[in-house]
Design a protein around this motif. Structure first.
Motif, short mmCIF file in Angstrom:
data_model
loop_
_atom_site.label_atom_id
_atom_site.label_comp_id
_atom_site.label_asym_id
_atom_site.label_seq_id
_atom_site.Cartn_x
_atom_site.Cartn_y
_atom_site.Cartn_z
N GLU A 238 0.80 -1.22 0.00
CA GLU A 238 0.00 0.00 0.00
C GLU A 238 0.84 1.28 0.00
O GLU A 238 0.28 2.37 0.03
N SER A 239 2.15 1.15 -0.01
CA SER A 239 3.04 2.33 0.07
C SER A 239 3.55 2.72 -1.31
O SER A 239 3.56 1.91 -2.24
N LEU A 240 3.97 3.97 -1.42
CA LEU A 240 4.45 4.51 -2.69
C LEU A 240 5.96 4.42 -2.79
O LEU A 240 6.67 4.76 -1.84
N PRO A 241 6.50 3.98 -3.94
CA PRO A 241 7.96 3.92 -4.10
C PRO A 241 8.57 5.32 -4.03
O PRO A 241 7.99 6.29 -4.53
N LEU A 242 9.71 5.42 -3.38
CA LEU A 242 10.44 6.69 -3.30
C LEU A 242 11.61 6.63 -4.25
O LEU A 242 12.40 5.69 -4.23
N ARG A 243 11.72 7.65 -5.09
CA ARG A 243 12.86 7.76 -5.99
C ARG A 243 13.39 9.18 -5.89
O ARG A 243 12.61 10.13 -6.02
N LEU A 244 14.66 9.30 -5.68
CA LEU A 244 15.29 10.62 -5.64
C LEU A 244 16.27 10.70 -6.79
O LEU A 244 17.12 9.82 -6.95
N GLY A 245 16.19 11.76 -7.58
CA GLY A 245 17.06 11.87 -8.74
C GLY A 245 16.38 11.23 -9.93
O GLY A 245 15.16 11.07 -10.00
N VAL A 246 17.17 10.81 -10.90
CA VAL A 246 16.63 10.25 -12.14
C VAL A 246 16.11 8.85 -11.86
O VAL A 246 16.86 7.97 -11.45
N THR A 247 14.81 8.63 -12.09
CA THR A 247 14.24 7.31 -11.86
C THR A 247 13.81 6.64 -13.15
O THR A 247 13.71 5.43 -13.21
N GLY A 248 13.57 7.41 -14.18
CA GLY A 248 13.31 6.82 -15.48
C GLY A 248 14.58 6.91 -16.30
O GLY A 248 15.67 6.85 -15.79
N HIS A 249 14.41 7.09 -17.61
CA HIS A 249 15.58 7.20 -18.48
C HIS A 249 15.37 8.34 -19.47
O HIS A 249 15.36 8.12 -20.68
N PRO A 250 15.21 9.56 -18.97
CA PRO A 250 15.00 10.67 -19.90
C PRO A 250 16.26 10.97 -20.70
O PRO A 250 17.36 10.87 -20.18
N GLU A 251 16.08 11.30 -21.94
CA GLU A 251 17.22 11.67 -22.78
C GLU A 251 17.50 13.15 -22.63
O GLU A 251 16.58 13.96 -22.56
N GLU A 252 18.77 13.48 -22.56
CA GLU A 252 19.14 14.89 -22.45
C GLU A 252 18.69 15.61 -23.72
O GLU A 252 18.90 15.14 -24.84
N GLY A 253 18.03 16.74 -23.52
CA GLY A 253 17.63 17.56 -24.66
C GLY A 253 16.34 17.10 -25.31
O GLY A 253 15.97 17.59 -26.35
N GLY A 255 13.41 17.44 -24.00
CA GLY A 255 12.31 18.24 -23.50
C GLY A 255 11.61 17.63 -22.32
O GLY A 255 10.61 18.16 -21.85
N GLY A 256 12.11 16.49 -21.80
CA GLY A 256 11.50 15.84 -20.66
C GLY A 256 11.99 16.45 -19.36
O GLY A 256 12.78 17.39 -19.33
N PRO A 257 11.52 15.92 -18.22
CA PRO A 257 11.91 16.45 -16.92
C PRO A 257 13.39 16.20 -16.64
O PRO A 257 13.94 15.17 -17.03
N ASP A 258 14.01 17.18 -15.97
CA ASP A 258 15.41 17.00 -15.59
C ASP A 258 15.49 16.32 -14.22
O ASP A 258 14.46 16.08 -13.58
N PRO A 259 16.69 15.96 -13.73
CA PRO A 259 16.79 15.25 -12.44
C PRO A 259 16.13 15.98 -11.28
O PRO A 259 15.51 15.34 -10.42
N GLY A 294 5.58 23.64 -14.70
CA GLY A 294 6.22 23.22 -15.95
C GLY A 294 5.97 21.75 -16.26
O GLY A 294 5.75 21.37 -17.42
N LEU A 295 5.98 20.90 -15.21
CA LEU A 295 5.71 19.47 -15.40
C LEU A 295 4.26 19.25 -15.86
O LEU A 295 3.99 18.40 -16.71
N MET A 296 3.34 20.03 -15.29
CA MET A 296 1.94 19.90 -15.69
C MET A 296 1.76 20.32 -17.14
O MET A 296 1.01 19.68 -17.90
N GLU A 297 2.45 21.38 -17.55
CA GLU A 297 2.36 21.82 -18.94
C GLU A 297 2.97 20.77 -19.87
O GLU A 297 2.44 20.48 -20.95
#
Length: 319
Positions: A238-253, A255-259, A294-297
């Motif tokens: 029932e708990s939510l995973p905690l991730r600090l920093g990059v948790t997915g694999h966004p590519e630099e540049g 337009g996705g979220p930064d760390p 910015g994330l919502m947009e």
């Protein structure tokens, strides 16, 4: 660095100084170490017993260093032999214990540990002695789970922490360190009790309320242990995973979220307020709010709830 072979800081300093000099009179060595002569003499006698120093025939009160390559190699070899013997003894005792514990008496299924020192020692013993998995429920209240936790290499660590833990002065830093050590952490509003389970065979829970003399119950394999394991698994699900920093694999540049965006998002999904996130990430409140906007947009949504669902769908945070 040489504490593993039985040298304290002063004795190691004396040996290093003697190695650098080759040989020295006691007063000269004491002056170099900024230590009293009697203390320096005691350190030299200790080194002599370990074969690291010897009295020089050139005169009384003069000492020479034993060659490190020879003297230290001998000590390390002896330490390795003693460790191997200890490991063998531990293996034999484990076999004997398992044979005797196959049909334990009811009164042997639990232990009561009292006193802050004894409780803390038993808690760390459970964690460090595990070989497969350690499961922990961690509260924001002082207890046997306070202090630095050590993750043993090759052991899976699953931890559920109360949201209050992240609000503690060192909460974010300690959580980040734990994640870096490979621990898996989830967050919930509150956990029912402090708990640690080692290798699904031993568990430890507190017996006393905060403010009373610390006491804990160590539970061996039994129906009670199975209930505690079930409690942990229910809270974990029932708990939510905690991730600090990059948790997915966004590519630099791309337009996705930064760390930093991902850190903000992970902490918000864990239930922290904008102000708490700003404080613990050392950002301004308006900076946090601007990043959320910015994330919502970026996600094309209008509410934070929608942002959370979008973040999971896009892999920005772990499911």
């Amino acid at each position: 660095m040489l504490g593993a072979i039985g040298l304290d800081e002063g004795q190691e300093s004396a040996y290093r100084a003697l190695v650098a000099l080759g040989a020295a009179e006691v007063p000269d060595l004491a002056h170099r170490l900024a230590l009293p002569v009697p203390q320096t003499e005691r350190a030299l006698r200790h080194l002599e017993r370990h074969g690291l120093a010897a009295r020089s025939p050139a005169g009384p009160g003069r000492w020479v260093a034993a060659p490190p390559g020879v003297a230290l190699a001998a000590l390390l070899s002896r330490q390795r032999h003693e460790l191997e013997q200890a490991e063998l003894a531990a293996a034999l005792l484990t076999q004997e214990y398992r044979a005797e514990a196959a049909e334990p008496a009811v009164h042997d299924l639990v232990e009561v540990v009292t006193g802050a020192g004894a409780v803390a020692h038993r808690f760390h013993q459970l964690r460090l002695g595990a070989s497969e998995e350690v499961c922990t429920l961690l509260t924001g209240r002082p207890g046997h789970d306070a202090g630095e936790r050590v993750a043993v290499r090759g052991v899976d660590h699953r931890v559920v922490i109360e949201r209050e833990v992240l609000a503690l002065p060192a909460g974010i830093r300690e959580a980040s360190s734990a994640l870096a050590r490979g621990e898996r952490i989830r967050v919930t509003a509150a956990v029912p009790t402090r708990l640690v389970i080692a290798d699904r065979t031993l568990a430890m829970v507190p017996l006393t309320a905060p403010g009373a003399e610390p006491a804990a119950l160590v539970v061996h394999a039994s129906g009670l242990l199975e209930s505690l394991r079930g409690l942990f698994e229910a809270v974990w699900r029932e708990s939510l995973p905690l991730r600090l920093g990059v948790t997915g694999h966004p590519e630099e540049g791309d337009g996705g979220p930064d760390p930093t965006d991902l850190e903000v998002l992970s902490l918000l999904l864990a239930g922290m307020t904008d102000a708490s996130v700003a404080k613990h990430l050392e950002l301004g409140l308006r900076t946090v709010q601007r990043r959320v906007k910015g994330l919502m947009e970026l996600a094309g949504v209008t509410t934070r709830l929608q942002l959370g669902w979008h973040a999971y769908e896009r892999g920005w945070v772990a499911r």
